[in-house]
Motif scaffolding. Structure first.
Motif, short mmCIF file in Angstrom:
data_model
loop_
_atom_site.label_atom_id
_atom_site.label_comp_id
_atom_site.label_asym_id
_atom_site.label_seq_id
_atom_site.Cartn_x
_atom_site.Cartn_y
_atom_site.Cartn_z
N GLU A 129 0.85 -1.19 0.00
CA GLU A 129 0.00 0.00 0.00
C GLU A 129 0.89 1.24 0.00
N MET A 130 0.46 2.27 -0.72
CA MET A 130 1.21 3.52 -0.80
C MET A 130 0.27 4.70 -0.55
N ASP A 131 0.78 5.70 0.14
CA ASP A 131 -0.04 6.86 0.44
C ASP A 131 0.88 8.04 0.74
N GLU A 132 0.29 9.25 0.81
CA GLU A 132 1.05 10.46 1.11
C GLU A 132 0.50 11.09 2.40
N LEU A 133 1.41 11.60 3.20
CA LEU A 133 1.06 12.21 4.48
C LEU A 133 1.54 13.66 4.48
N PHE A 158 4.12 0.50 2.27
CA PHE A 158 3.77 -0.24 3.48
C PHE A 158 3.30 -1.64 3.12
N ALA A 159 3.80 -2.67 3.85
CA ALA A 159 3.34 -4.04 3.67
C ALA A 159 2.32 -4.35 4.75
N THR A 198 -2.94 2.18 -4.22
CA THR A 198 -2.72 3.56 -3.82
C THR A 198 -4.06 4.30 -3.80
N ASP A 199 -3.99 5.58 -3.46
CA ASP A 199 -5.17 6.43 -3.62
C ASP A 199 -5.27 6.85 -5.09
N GLY A 200 -6.13 7.79 -5.39
CA GLY A 200 -6.38 8.15 -6.79
C GLY A 200 -5.42 9.17 -7.36
N LEU A 201 -4.30 9.42 -6.72
CA LEU A 201 -3.34 10.41 -7.23
C LEU A 201 -2.82 9.98 -8.60
N LYS A 202 -2.84 10.90 -9.55
CA LYS A 202 -2.55 10.57 -10.95
C LYS A 202 -1.09 10.20 -11.20
N ILE A 270 -8.36 -4.46 -2.59
CA ILE A 270 -8.14 -3.07 -3.01
C ILE A 270 -8.52 -2.15 -1.85
N SER A 271 -7.56 -1.86 -1.02
CA SER A 271 -7.79 -1.05 0.16
C SER A 271 -6.47 -0.50 0.66
N THR A 272 -6.52 0.71 1.23
CA THR A 272 -5.34 1.31 1.87
C THR A 272 -5.63 1.64 3.33
N SER A 273 -6.60 0.95 3.91
CA SER A 273 -7.06 1.29 5.26
C SER A 273 -5.98 1.08 6.31
N LEU A 274 -5.16 0.03 6.17
CA LEU A 274 -4.13 -0.23 7.18
C LEU A 274 -3.02 0.82 7.12
N LEU A 275 -2.68 1.29 5.93
CA LEU A 275 -1.70 2.36 5.83
C LEU A 275 -2.26 3.67 6.36
#
Length: 364
Positions: A129-133, A158-159, A198-202, A270-275
């Motif tokens: 999972e990938m995300d931005e903070l 994140f794994a 990931t989220d919807g970032l292009k 298809i989820s990024t909830s844990l990250l």
């Protein structure tokens, strides 16, 4: 054999000289003892490499190499830093200079980079999972503005299965930073590609194509019209999906799951909830990345050093409540992310993390 018994054989010690042919390899019989010397709370053993003549000791190529301050003071300072205390506050509590604390934090970050490079490689992970903070650096800016992408963001891979922080990048929400995150994450992964979410970032889709895509030139069909232009097509083993949150104002209206690359992807994966839950842990546990704070980093390098130490400590030295399991006798077994995956056999202490040295056991 002397009165003290047989001389010890240092089979787990290797030469730190990069010019030596036995560099990084133990068990070759080239290391002999060279006495000890006393520091404040213990004795440190010295060695000689008979191959190249290099003299070194137990602290060479570790955090504590050429450090004279009492280890307990340094460990306490770094534990304060992990919790997000400012360099000035740590210096005031321990009655040392701020420059000294800053140097300790810099050395700790370098040590953590070495640990990650040596141990966090080729993990067989099924999902990333990938995300931005969004974080504050230098001065406080209001979030959710037109220029928010120009600010500082912490990009995290994140794994979720092991709650393992694979790596992170600091930078604006730009294409080149997304490219760097994918490259950095790929260095830690095995040849088998996991599912990326990931989220919807292009920027992510283009970054994955740059890393895992292949340049394809299409043959002419002989039909009328212009031939199809060459294009980058994704690798057949690449699986990538997005979680897109549609909002109206500040209210969430709908969550949409999109498969971008690959086939046969389970919708439940298809989820990024844990990250996103890990992002909350970052903010609650670390004053430097909290939303409403005046304890933010004034320089991005200070934030990087602190977060590198924090993330490595999180992986190797901190029990995770989401990884505990009950044994047959009814007791609860706690696990760190690194132990859960199998990188380490036990929970590390911060001292063990700072004393780690890369080692290669000889097969001869």
């Amino acid at each position: 054999m002397g009165k003290r018994g047989a001389k010890p054989k240092f089979t787990d010690v290797f030469c730190p000289n990069k010019e030596c042919k036995f560099y990084g390899i133990s068990g070759k019989g080239n290391i002999i003892g060279n006495g000890t010397y006393q520091i404040k709370d213990k004795r440190v053993r010295k060695y000689i490499c008979r191959e190249c003549g290099r003299v070194f000791n137990d602290r060479t190529n570790t955090f504590f190499d050429n450090v004279r301050k009492d280890e307990s003071v340094i460990i306490l300072a770094l534990k304060m830093a992990i919790k997000g205390m400012s360099i000035q506050a740590i210096a005031d509590v321990l009655e040392v200079q701020p420059a000294t604390v800053s140097n300790w934090l810099f050395r700790a970050a370098k040590q953590c980079e070495k640990v990650n490079e040596d141990l966090m490689k080729d993990p067989n992970i099924s999902k990333v999972e990938m995300d931005e903070l969004w974080v504050i650096v230098e001065k406080k800016l209001p979030p959710r503005t037109e220029n928010e992408d120009e600010g500082t963001w912490m990009w995290v891979s994140f794994a979720p299965e092991f709650r393992l922080i694979i790596d992170f990048i600091l930078g604006p929400r730009k294409q080149y930073v997304a490219d760097e995150l994918i490259k950095t994450t790929d260095k830690h992964l095995s040849d088998s590609k996991p599912l990326f979410v990931t989220d919807g970032l292009k920027f992510y889709a283009e970054a994955f194509l740059k890393k895992y895509g292949e340049w394809m030139e299409f043959p002419r069909t002989g039909k009328k019209g212009r031939p199809k232009k060459p294009a980058i097509i994704p690798d057949e083993n690449l699986k990538y999906a997005q979680v897109v949150k549609n909002k109206k104002g500040k209210k969430l209206q709908k969550v949409e799951k999109r498969v971008i690359f690959g086939e046969n992807i389970d919708q439940s994966e298809i989820s990024t909830s844990l990250l996103e839950r890990q992002n909350l842990t970052f903010r609650q546990d670390n004053n430097r990345v909290s939303r409403k704070t005046i304890g933010f980093s004034k320089k991005i390098r200070f934030l990087y050093n602190q977060m590198r130490l924090y993330c490595t400590h999180f992986n190797f030295c901190r029990d995770h409540m989401g990884l505990k399991k009950e044994k047959e006798n009814g007791s609860i077994e706690k696990n760190t992310p690194a132990k859960k995956y199998g990188i380490t056999k036990s929970k590390w202490t911060l001292t063990k993390l700072l004393n780690y040295r890369c080692i290669k056991i000889s097969t001869n």
